[in-house]
Scaffold this active site. Structure first.
Site, PDB file in Angstrom:
ATOM      1  N   GLY A 166       0.847  -1.198   0.000  1.00 57.91           N
ATOM      2  CA  GLY A 166       0.000   0.000   0.000  1.00 57.91           C
ATOM      3  C   GLY A 166       0.873   1.235   0.000  1.00 57.91           C
ATOM      4  O   GLY A 166       1.998   1.222  -0.515  1.00 57.91           O
ATOM      5  N   ILE A 168       2.528   2.752   2.374  1.00 59.46           N
ATOM      6  CA  ILE A 168       3.815   2.614   3.078  1.00 59.46           C
ATOM      7  C   ILE A 168       4.701   1.608   2.349  1.00 59.46           C
ATOM      8  O   ILE A 168       5.880   1.868   2.068  1.00 59.46           O
ATOM      9  CB  ILE A 168       3.596   2.191   4.553  1.00 59.46           C
ATOM     10  N   THR A 245       6.808  -3.156  10.827  1.00 59.77           N
ATOM     11  CA  THR A 245       6.402  -1.802  11.239  1.00 59.77           C
ATOM     12  C   THR A 245       4.891  -1.667  11.097  1.00 59.77           C
ATOM     13  O   THR A 245       4.366  -0.560  11.022  1.00 59.77           O
ATOM     14  CB  THR A 245       7.096  -0.714  10.383  1.00 59.77           C
ATOM     15  N   ARG A 247       1.693  -4.115  12.547  1.00 57.89           N
ATOM     16  CA  ARG A 247       1.094  -4.347  13.854  1.00 57.89           C
ATOM     17  C   ARG A 247       1.707  -5.630  14.421  1.00 57.89           C
ATOM     18  O   ARG A 247       1.914  -6.602  13.689  1.00 57.89           O
ATOM     19  CB  ARG A 247      -0.436  -4.521  13.755  1.00 57.89           C
ATOM     20  N   GLU A 276       1.791  -4.275  23.274  1.00 56.90           N
ATOM     21  CA  GLU A 276       2.491  -3.014  23.566  1.00 56.90           C
ATOM     22  C   GLU A 276       1.830  -2.313  24.754  1.00 56.90           C
ATOM     23  O   GLU A 276       0.612  -2.381  24.878  1.00 56.90           O
ATOM     24  CB  GLU A 276       2.430  -2.077  22.349  1.00 56.90           C
ATOM     25  N   HIS A 294       7.406   1.618  18.735  1.00 57.48           N
ATOM     26  CA  HIS A 294       6.340   2.098  17.825  1.00 57.48           C
ATOM     27  C   HIS A 294       6.598   3.550  17.381  1.00 57.48           C
ATOM     28  O   HIS A 294       5.799   4.444  17.657  1.00 57.48           O
ATOM     29  CB  HIS A 294       4.962   1.970  18.504  1.00 57.48           C
TER      30      HIS A 294
HETATM   31  C1  DGY Z   1      -0.751   4.169  12.625  1.00 56.84           C
HETATM   32  O1  DGY Z   1      -1.098   5.331  12.335  1.00 56.84           O
HETATM   33  O2  DGY Z   1      -1.493   3.213  12.458  1.00 56.84           O
HETATM   34  C2  DGY Z   1       0.623   3.986  13.128  1.00 56.84           C
HETATM   35  O3  DGY Z   1       0.806   2.736  13.691  1.00 56.84           O
HETATM   36  C3  DGY Z   1       0.995   5.075  14.103  1.00 56.84           C
HETATM   37  O4  DGY Z   1       2.385   5.121  14.139  1.00 56.84           O
END
Ligand code: DGY
Length: 329
Positions: A166, A168, A245, A247, A276, A294
């Site tokens: 996506g 990111i 990075t 979840r 977390e 995070h």
């Molecule tokens: C989100 O916006 O989902 C991120 O995990 C925040 O850093």
């Protein structure tokens, strides 16, 4: 009647107190005391609760179907839950829709910051930066340069395997290509947003077989929960790396710990983890694991932009226009 928006905590880009939005006076009430969002809302005045139309939530505010029934009882005028995050797995969005509550997120503003952090993790794990820096930090010296001191792995010529191409994932792909990496993406989790020709998509077996660095960028859904399990880790090459990075719950942490301990994985870098902010016992004390707290979107500019997305949706709440970032239409 005054218009009220509850805000879970101080967020960059979201005001406090009385504000004028499109000729309407909106009172932003920052919640302070209480363990859960519901407890904190419960402490607000009856007048505020009776006129609250929006709640700004954090990714740490979990709202289950039962919580949403309770919240709707406490806030009968509630129309919008604006999540200050792009991920919204913390809210049962279908239950919210059934209660007539729109849920919005903050898309398209944290891709670059999160991609930068992903590359930071990849580099730190590949080059074993953290243990080396720690040695200097703790002892004020290192063992001394030698041909075999601090050896890591090259990135150029290696294959980055992206799960979730996506906003990111695509930014991570471009950065990795600039480092001379070949980039492939997993085909089966492909979403409609992936319509680009920059990255080759492979079926799962081939994807796992070819990947040297696996990087997770998919949302947490019932389909992706625990996706990186022992079976899939076992199909990665010996000596590969895992970066998360997205979840924490996308990864089976017990299986990950075992793959790191056995040396099947060269290393892993996690910016997110299950439960977390407390790291599970399974993940503690592993020398080839780097865990960050995070930090993906943690730049002042990105957090302000996330606040801007939240405010776009609150503006629509005030004016009665469609919410620009509603995820449960
Ligand atoms: C989100 O916006 O989902 C991120 O995990 C925040 O850093």
């Amino acid at each position: 009647m005054q218009r009220v928006v509850f805000v879970s905590a101080k967020c960059e880009g979201i005001p406090d107190g009385i504000n004028l939005i499109s000729d309407a006076t909106v009172h932003f009430v920052h919640l302070t005391e209480g363990r859960t969002l519901l407890e904190r809302i419960g402490r607000c005045s009856a007048a505020q609760k009776a006129s609250a139309e929006g709640v700004v939530t954090l990714l740490t505010d979990t709202l289950t179907a039962a919580d949403l029934i309770e919240i709707k009882t406490q806030l009968p005028r509630l129309k919008l839950i604006a999540n200050y995050a792009v991920g919204y797995n913390n809210v049962d969005v279908d239950a919210a829709r059934s209660s007539g509550i729109a849920v919005s997120n903050t898309p398209h503003v944290l891709g670059d910051a999160t991609a930068d952090l992903t590359l930071t993790l990849i580099l730190m794990v590949a080059r074993r930066i953290f243990p080396s820096a720690l040695e200097i930090h703790e002892h004020g010296r290192f063992a001394g340069w030698s041909p075999s001191y601090g050896l890591g792995k090259d990135l150029h010529g290696k294959t980055l395997g992206i799960v979730g191409l996506g906003v990111i994932g695509l930014r991570v792909a471009r950065r990795a290509q600039a480092f001379g990496m070949k980039v492939v993406a997993l085909q089966s989790l492909r979403s409609a947003a992936d319509s680009n020709d920059e990255v080759v998509r492979l079926p799962e077996e081939q994807f796992l077989k070819e990947t040297d660095v696996l990087s997770l960028h998919c949302p947490l859904t019932p389909q992706t929960r625990g996706w990186l399990n022992a079976a899939r880790l076992g199909k990665l090459k010996k000596g590969s790396m895992v970066i998360n990075t997205a979840r924490g719950d996308v990864v089976d942490e017990t299986a990950l710990a075992e793959a790191l301990r056995s040396g099947h994985l060269y290393g892993a870098g996690l910016d997110v983890f299950c439960g977390e902010p407390v790291v599970s016992e399974a993940l503690r004390g592993l020398p080839n694991l780097l865990i960050l707290p995070h930090l993906g979107s943690a730049t002042a500019e990105t957090r302000a932009a996330m606040g801007g997305r939240v405010m776009d949706n609150i503006r629509s709440l005030v004016t009665g226009n469609p919410f620009p970032n509603q995820v449960n239409r």
